[in-house]
Design a protein around this motif. Structure first.
Motif, PDB file in Angstrom:
ATOM      1  N   GLU A   1       6.236  -8.865  -9.171  1.00 37.25           N
ATOM      2  CA  GLU A   1       5.329  -8.691 -10.313  1.00 37.25           C
ATOM      3  C   GLU A   1       3.872  -8.649  -9.861  1.00 37.25           C
ATOM      4  O   GLU A   1       3.057  -7.911 -10.426  1.00 37.25           O
ATOM      5  N   ALA A   2       3.545  -9.423  -8.833  1.00 35.04           N
ATOM      6  CA  ALA A   2       2.181  -9.398  -8.296  1.00 35.04           C
ATOM      7  C   ALA A   2       1.833  -8.009  -7.778  1.00 35.04           C
ATOM      8  O   ALA A   2       0.727  -7.511  -7.985  1.00 35.04           O
ATOM      9  N   PHE A   3       2.779  -7.391  -7.116  1.00 38.39           N
ATOM     10  CA  PHE A   3       2.577  -6.025  -6.633  1.00 38.39           C
ATOM     11  C   PHE A   3       2.326  -5.077  -7.801  1.00 38.39           C
ATOM     12  O   PHE A   3       1.436  -4.230  -7.759  1.00 38.39           O
ATOM     13  N   GLU A   4       3.092  -5.246  -8.862  1.00 38.77           N
ATOM     14  CA  GLU A   4       3.006  -4.343 -10.006  1.00 38.77           C
ATOM     15  C   GLU A   4       1.685  -4.498 -10.760  1.00 38.77           C
ATOM     16  O   GLU A   4       1.059  -3.510 -11.148  1.00 38.77           O
ATOM     17  N   PHE A   5       1.215  -5.727 -10.941  1.00 42.46           N
ATOM     18  CA  PHE A   5       0.055  -5.954 -11.794  1.00 42.46           C
ATOM     19  C   PHE A   5      -1.273  -5.810 -11.060  1.00 42.46           C
ATOM     20  O   PHE A   5      -2.308  -5.577 -11.680  1.00 42.46           O
ATOM     21  N   GLY A   6      -1.282  -5.947  -9.748  1.00 45.70           N
ATOM     22  CA  GLY A   6      -2.466  -5.593  -8.989  1.00 45.70           C
ATOM     23  C   GLY A   6      -3.493  -6.693  -8.827  1.00 45.70           C
ATOM     24  O   GLY A   6      -3.369  -7.801  -9.346  1.00 45.70           O
ATOM     25  N   VAL A   7      -4.560  -6.327  -8.127  1.00 48.46           N
ATOM     26  CA  VAL A   7      -5.526  -7.301  -7.635  1.00 48.46           C
ATOM     27  C   VAL A   7      -6.296  -7.993  -8.754  1.00 48.46           C
ATOM     28  O   VAL A   7      -6.658  -9.167  -8.626  1.00 48.46           O
TER      29      VAL A   7
ATOM     30  N   TRP B   1      -2.114 -10.131  -4.220  1.00 46.48           N
ATOM     31  CA  TRP B   1      -1.671  -8.742  -4.261  1.00 46.48           C
ATOM     32  C   TRP B   1      -1.206  -8.283  -2.883  1.00 46.48           C
ATOM     33  O   TRP B   1      -0.191  -7.582  -2.761  1.00 46.48           O
ATOM     34  N   ASN B   2      -1.930  -8.662  -1.831  1.00 49.17           N
ATOM     35  CA  ASN B   2      -1.515  -8.259  -0.488  1.00 49.17           C
ATOM     36  C   ASN B   2      -0.164  -8.870  -0.121  1.00 49.17           C
ATOM     37  O   ASN B   2       0.665  -8.217   0.519  1.00 49.17           O
ATOM     38  N   LEU B   3       0.074 -10.114  -0.535  1.00 50.09           N
ATOM     39  CA  LEU B   3       1.393 -10.702  -0.300  1.00 50.09           C
ATOM     40  C   LEU B   3       2.464  -9.973  -1.101  1.00 50.09           C
ATOM     41  O   LEU B   3       3.579  -9.754  -0.614  1.00 50.09           O
ATOM     42  N   GLY B   4       2.126  -9.569  -2.332  1.00 49.67           N
ATOM     43  CA  GLY B   4       3.066  -8.779  -3.121  1.00 49.67           C
ATOM     44  C   GLY B   4       3.376  -7.453  -2.461  1.00 49.67           C
ATOM     45  O   GLY B   4       4.524  -6.992  -2.466  1.00 49.67           O
TER      46      GLY B   4
ATOM     47  N   ASN C   1       7.200   5.749  -1.596  1.00 49.82           N
ATOM     48  CA  ASN C   1       6.717   6.120  -2.932  1.00 49.82           C
ATOM     49  C   ASN C   1       5.217   5.868  -3.065  1.00 49.82           C
ATOM     50  O   ASN C   1       4.495   6.673  -3.667  1.00 49.82           O
ATOM     51  N   THR C   2       4.748   4.764  -2.507  1.00 56.18           N
ATOM     52  CA  THR C   2       3.311   4.476  -2.525  1.00 56.18           C
ATOM     53  C   THR C   2       2.549   5.558  -1.776  1.00 56.18           C
ATOM     54  O   THR C   2       1.489   6.014  -2.227  1.00 56.18           O
ATOM     55  N   ARG C   3       3.077   5.975  -0.641  1.00 56.19           N
ATOM     56  CA  ARG C   3       2.401   6.996   0.164  1.00 56.19           C
ATOM     57  C   ARG C   3       2.409   8.355  -0.525  1.00 56.19           C
ATOM     58  O   ARG C   3       1.451   9.121  -0.394  1.00 56.19           O
ATOM     59  N   LYS C   4       3.471   8.666  -1.222  1.00 58.85           N
ATOM     60  CA  LYS C   4       3.493   9.926  -1.969  1.00 58.85           C
ATOM     61  C   LYS C   4       2.356   9.945  -2.987  1.00 58.85           C
ATOM     62  O   LYS C   4       1.648  10.956  -3.126  1.00 58.85           O
ATOM     63  N   THR C   5       2.177   8.833  -3.677  1.00 64.82           N
ATOM     64  CA  THR C   5       1.097   8.737  -4.660  1.00 64.82           C
ATOM     65  C   THR C   5      -0.261   8.822  -3.985  1.00 64.82           C
ATOM     66  O   THR C   5      -1.161   9.539  -4.448  1.00 64.82           O
ATOM     67  N   PHE C   6      -0.410   8.102  -2.871  1.00 65.73           N
ATOM     68  CA  PHE C   6      -1.674   8.097  -2.133  1.00 65.73           C
ATOM     69  C   PHE C   6      -2.037   9.497  -1.662  1.00 65.73           C
ATOM     70  O   PHE C   6      -3.174   9.960  -1.850  1.00 65.73           O
ATOM     71  N   MET C   7      -1.068  10.200  -1.071  1.00 64.94           N
ATOM     72  CA  MET C   7      -1.352  11.528  -0.540  1.00 64.94           C
ATOM     73  C   MET C   7      -1.692  12.514  -1.658  1.00 64.94           C
ATOM     74  O   MET C   7      -2.585  13.351  -1.507  1.00 64.94           O
ATOM     75  N   LYS C   8      -1.010  12.391  -2.778  1.00 69.70           N
ATOM     76  CA  LYS C   8      -1.300  13.269  -3.920  1.00 69.70           C
ATOM     77  C   LYS C   8      -2.720  13.026  -4.422  1.00 69.70           C
ATOM     78  O   LYS C   8      -3.466  13.970  -4.722  1.00 69.70           O
ATOM     79  N   GLU C   9      -3.108  11.761  -4.500  1.00 67.00           N
ATOM     80  CA  GLU C   9      -4.464  11.426  -4.953  1.00 67.00           C
ATOM     81  C   GLU C   9      -5.505  11.946  -3.966  1.00 67.00           C
ATOM     82  O   GLU C   9      -6.533  12.504  -4.367  1.00 67.00           O
ATOM     83  N   MET C  10      -5.258  11.759  -2.680  1.00 64.15           N
ATOM     84  CA  MET C  10      -6.223  12.182  -1.668  1.00 64.15           C
ATOM     85  C   MET C  10      -6.354  13.706  -1.619  1.00 64.15           C
ATOM     86  O   MET C  10      -7.443  14.243  -1.432  1.00 64.15           O
TER      87      MET C  10
END
Length: 890
Positions: A14-20, A28-31, A750-759
């Motif tokens: 949940e920490a990962f999902e809700f963010g910093v 968040w980094n631990l999540g 999946n995170t990287r797919k989003t990152f690359m699309k944004e970049m």
């Protein structure tokens, strides 16, 4: 929109999902670490809303507000403000945590099964452990906490630490408002520590970015983190040439004591000399942890932001308890540039790697390019500043440290920044040079001597080019001849290391091989400029047309033109290309063996099947895997291809330029000029052949990736075989060696797919000054209604402008169109022969597009800023490759 949780205590997921903003930087980094498959302790995070509820519940809003509004760095030490801060901390410590929070915390800790175990309670403010501010050691942490009541007291202790002198002063210094540091609280199980410490994915003291640094001590890590003892320090080589980071130095610290848990809670430091001569981790454990550090760098830092990682070794495995960005890394540059900003440019890099690179290519690409650039200097004995990086990532794209390159070329060999920019391309400014006369005095003599050494190395490399290329290709053939499907997982480690050895060796030779044409072109300029003045560039460009030397990337085009002519005479090929359901990849099945086109295309693929569009990124299929691009070019030129006509035009342009030489240059120089032309053409051929060989080497990494992708897909570790290119080599190695089961890799992909699309959606700046992106203003029309650029290929031509952003759009380019492109690599070459002229946004005199345009005799003007935005598709334009002008007729 920021998500707001309906609960107070969030699991790692949940920490990962809700963010910093909800769980703070540490939480968040631990999540993220948990989500991506790293081993971390059981636990979770009290969200930042709990802190706000606590302040309200205990009626502390006014105290907090008044302090926030009135206390500054300048007055924090005043007695009145000290008293106000002390009272606020005391009220926080004496306050009550709302019952709903307490009840939920108790329930969640019971569900996790850790309520009766030793607990670590650590602050996790919303601005903490970020790329901007680490807050290292600023806020309180409590270790070995026993029981719910002690946990609650520790939570309040973390809250109170937000209002310590050092915390408030730190925020004021970094201009971070108090509202930005609402406290989340990490609550997690204590790990039984045999050893612990800190690992860095760079050397924070020296600034070196190709080294991992590990500090270690027996027991808990507090003695290392707080600097109480001298820990062991281990240094590992993190370059991508080896599958696993190699230990290069170990320093056994005095380790004057260790931190250990107290029986009834809390921790204690015990002085002892028992461990002063013992190495905390074995060499094998150090390298195992080094691989883990690289995974963190790639997962959390995206191969750009270095990481500071706290770890615990429980006797069996490494457990990560914190990770945060390294926020202060020493700038490494030349002493002469200390007062000038670093100039980062995409200039020449834009030819080969204009895109957001795939994760699997990132470290290989940046390290290969830096090794090539550094060899320019190391092999002539010129010392670069230790830790200097010639390349960096910005929003996923590669940029070159042009200020360092400009100064290095000036200080080493006397090349002035303006001349360097002319060859390199790009829209970067020139660095400031105090003395523009590089060859005077003793320093000037050293530069001349370095130039002589560089020229000798280029000549030697050119002389041995054929042997060098053959050696590399033969080694690669031996390495790949049996394929890789039969290899056991562990055998890929040896294969990867051997490929790294080949890459290092060839990259060290690449720079001088690729400079093979520069000496002769420089000599031609010096001779002809005396007699032809400003016409010298135009004449040299024309003299380089249609050389007899085998320029590999130009030969692609010639061969494709021949193939189009063969197809025009082959009924089977005509039927294939004219089929309503044309499938370019079905040529082997569709065409009968009698087809002359089929036989000729097989030969083409045998010779050039290792090439690809933007081939430096291994995510891109090689032509032998997918020939669609080639087949579509042949199909679009099947009725117009005429190689003899092209050769005749090339001959006419050369003879016209030579006539000018004969008319204006003394006859006694004609023979030497012809030799220089021939040598320059040979040098250009060596340069392009060298790129082709590098493509072969890089292609093996793709072959390995394809095999590993199949294996990981079959084991259900990744969702698709092609997802392997969204992994990184340390991650693949960890799976191959059994250090990791791959759990979490899908989430990371999946995170990287989003990152690359944004970049990819972000328009890349042409230049970055320090850390500030600069977007070059588009070129403007002069009073003569033309755009000005760099003339790199002689002649004039007119046609309709065709804006081509990527070679895959090449089917839009019709014969006779003027191709307008951002930049070009060898994969663009087949399109050149459809174009009547070439215009590029970036590029220099020795860039790929310039070399091939000169060879083909296509008028070309490059380095016109923003030309893709200025010229509209379909406009009628004229390219003047003699004067470097583009006239707009529309």
């Amino acid at each position: 929109m920021i998500k707001s949780p309906r609960k107070y205590f969030l699991t790692w997921n949940e920490a990962f999902e809700f963010g910093v903003q909800q769980v703070g930087g540490k939480g968040w980094n631990l999540g993220r670490l948990d989500q991506y498959g790293f081993k971390i302790p059981l636990g979770g995070v009290l969200n930042t809303h709990c802190y706000i509820e606590f302040i309200k519940h205990n009626s502390l809003e006014d105290m907090v507000y008044n302090i926030s509004q009135s206390v500054t760095v300048g007055n924090i030490d005043q007695a009145e403000n000290q008293d106000r801060l002390s009272k606020l901390r005391a009220k926080i410590q004496a306050g009550l945590i709302p019952k709903p929070i307490v009840n939920e915390l108790r329930s969640m800790l019971e569900q996790l099964g850790i309520i009766d175990r030793p607990i670590a309670v650590r602050s996790s403010a919303s601005a903490e452990d970020s790329a901007r501010a680490s807050f290292a050691g600023i806020h309180e942490s409590f270790l070995n906490v026993h029981g719910l009541e002690s946990i609650l007291e520790s939570v309040k202790g973390c809250y109170a630490s937000l209002w310590s002198n050092q915390a408030l002063a730190y925020r004021r210094k970094l201009n971070i408002s108090d509202d930005q540091v609402a406290a989340g609280i990490v609550i997690m199980e204590m790990v039984k520590a045999q050893a612990a410490g800190v690992g860095f994915t760079c050397d924070p003291q020296s600034g070196h970015q190709d080294v991992l640094v590990v500090n270690a001590n027996f027991g808990l890590g507090e003695a290392v983190v707080k600097g109480i003892i001298e820990p062991d320090t281990y240094y590992l080589d993190s370059s991508p040439w080896k599958a696993i980071p190699q230990l290069i130095e170990r320093i056994t610290g005095q380790k004057e004591g260790l931190t250990c848990p107290k029986e009834n809670g809390g921790i204690q430091f015990v002085q002892t000399k028992d461990y002063s001569t013992q190495q905390v981790l074995s060499d094998e454990q150090i390298e195992k942890f080094g691989l883990l550090l690289l995974r963190v760098f790639e997962a959390l830092g995206e191969c750009d932001q270095h990481q500071d990682v706290e770890w615990v070794f429980d006797g069996q495995d490494f457990v990560l308890v914190q990770a945060r960005p390294v926020t202060a890394l020493a700038r490494k540059t030349f002493a002469a540039l200390k007062n000038q900003p670093d100039i980062w440019s995409n200039g020449n890099y834009r030819d080969a790697v204009p895109m957001v690179l795939s994760p699997l290519s990132r470290r290989l690409s940046i390290s290969t390019i830096d090794l090539i650039l550094k060899s320019n200097y190391s092999k002539i004995g010129y010392k670069l500043p230790k830790g200097l990086q010639f390349s960096r990532f910005f929003n996923g794209r590669l940029y070159c440290n042009l200020s360092a390159l400009q100064w290095g070329m000036f200080d080493a060999m006397g090349a002035l920044p303006r001349a360097f920019n002319f060859g390199f391309g790009g829209h970067q400014p020139e660095i400031e040079i105090k003395d523009p006369k590089p060859y005077k005095g003793l320093t000037g003599l050293k530069r001349l001597w370095n130039g002589v050494k560089g020229a000798n190395l280029i000549n030697q490399a050119k002389k041995n080019a054929s042997k060098t290329h053959t050696r590399v290709l033969s080694t690669i053939e031996n390495l790949t001849s049996k394929g890789f499907s039969h290899l056991e997982d562990q055998e890929f480690i040896r294969l990867y290391n051997e490929l790294g050895r080949i890459n290092i060796e060839f990259a060290g030779e690449f720079s001088f091989l690729s400079g093979s044409a520069s000496l002769q072109i420089g000599s031609l300029f010096r001779i002809l400029s005396k007699f032809l003045a400003e016409r010298s560039t135009t004449v040299i460009n024309a003299l380089m047309v249609g050389g007899s030397a085998d320029i590999t990337s130009a030969d692609h085009g010639y061969r494709l033109m021949e193939l189009a002519e063969i197809a025009r005479r082959d009924n089977d090929a005509l039927k294939f290309f004219g089929d309503e359901n044309f499938d370019p990849c079905s040529w082997e099945e569709f065409l009968p063996e009698r087809s002359t086109f089929k036989q000729a295309f097989r030969e083409f693929i045998k010779d050039y099947g290792h090439r690809a569009v933007y081939e430096l990124d291994i995510v891109n299929p090689r032509w032998k895997e997918d020939p669609s691009y080639l087949m579509n070019i042949i199909r679009s030129t099947i009725n117009t291809a005429d190689l003899s006509k092209l050769k005749a035009e090339q001959k006419r342009k050369f003879e016209q330029a030579w006539q000018e030489v004969e008319n204006k240059v003394p006859a006694e120089k004609h023979s030497s000029i012809r030799k220089l032309i021939s040598k320059a053409q040979e040098g250009a051929a060596v340069r392009e052949r060298t790129k082709s060989v590098l493509a072969v080497v890089i292609g093996v990494y793709r072959m390995i990736a394809e095999e590993l992708g199949t294996r990981l897909y079959e084991r259900r570790i990744i969702e698709k075989q092609a997802d392997v290119y969204l992994c990184t080599w340390p991650e693949l190695v960890a799976v191959l060696t059994g250090e990791w089961d791959g759990n979490g890799l899908r989430a990371l992909i999946n995170t990287r797919k989003t990152f690359m699309k944004e970049m990819e959606s972000i328009s890349p700046p042409d230049v970055i000054m320090g850390e500030t992106p600069n977007y070059t203003e588009p070129a403007t029309l002069t009073s003569g209604n033309f755009l000005a650029g760099v003339p790199v290929a002689a002649g004039r031509s007119s046609g309709n402008a065709r804006l081509i952003s990527h070679p895959n759009e090449g089917n839009r380019l019709q014969p006779g169109d003027v191709m307008v492109a951002p930049s070009t690599d060898p994969g663009w070459t087949p399109l050149f022969l459809k174009a009547s002229g070439l215009i590029m946004e970036t590029g220099g005199y020795l860039s790929h597009g310039a070399i091939v345009a000169r060879e083909y005799g296509i008028p070309a003007v490059v380095n016109i800023p923003g030309v893709m935005r200025v010229i509209k598709d379909g406009w009628e334009i004229e390219v003047d490759g003699d004067e470097g002008k583009v006239y707009l007729k529309t």
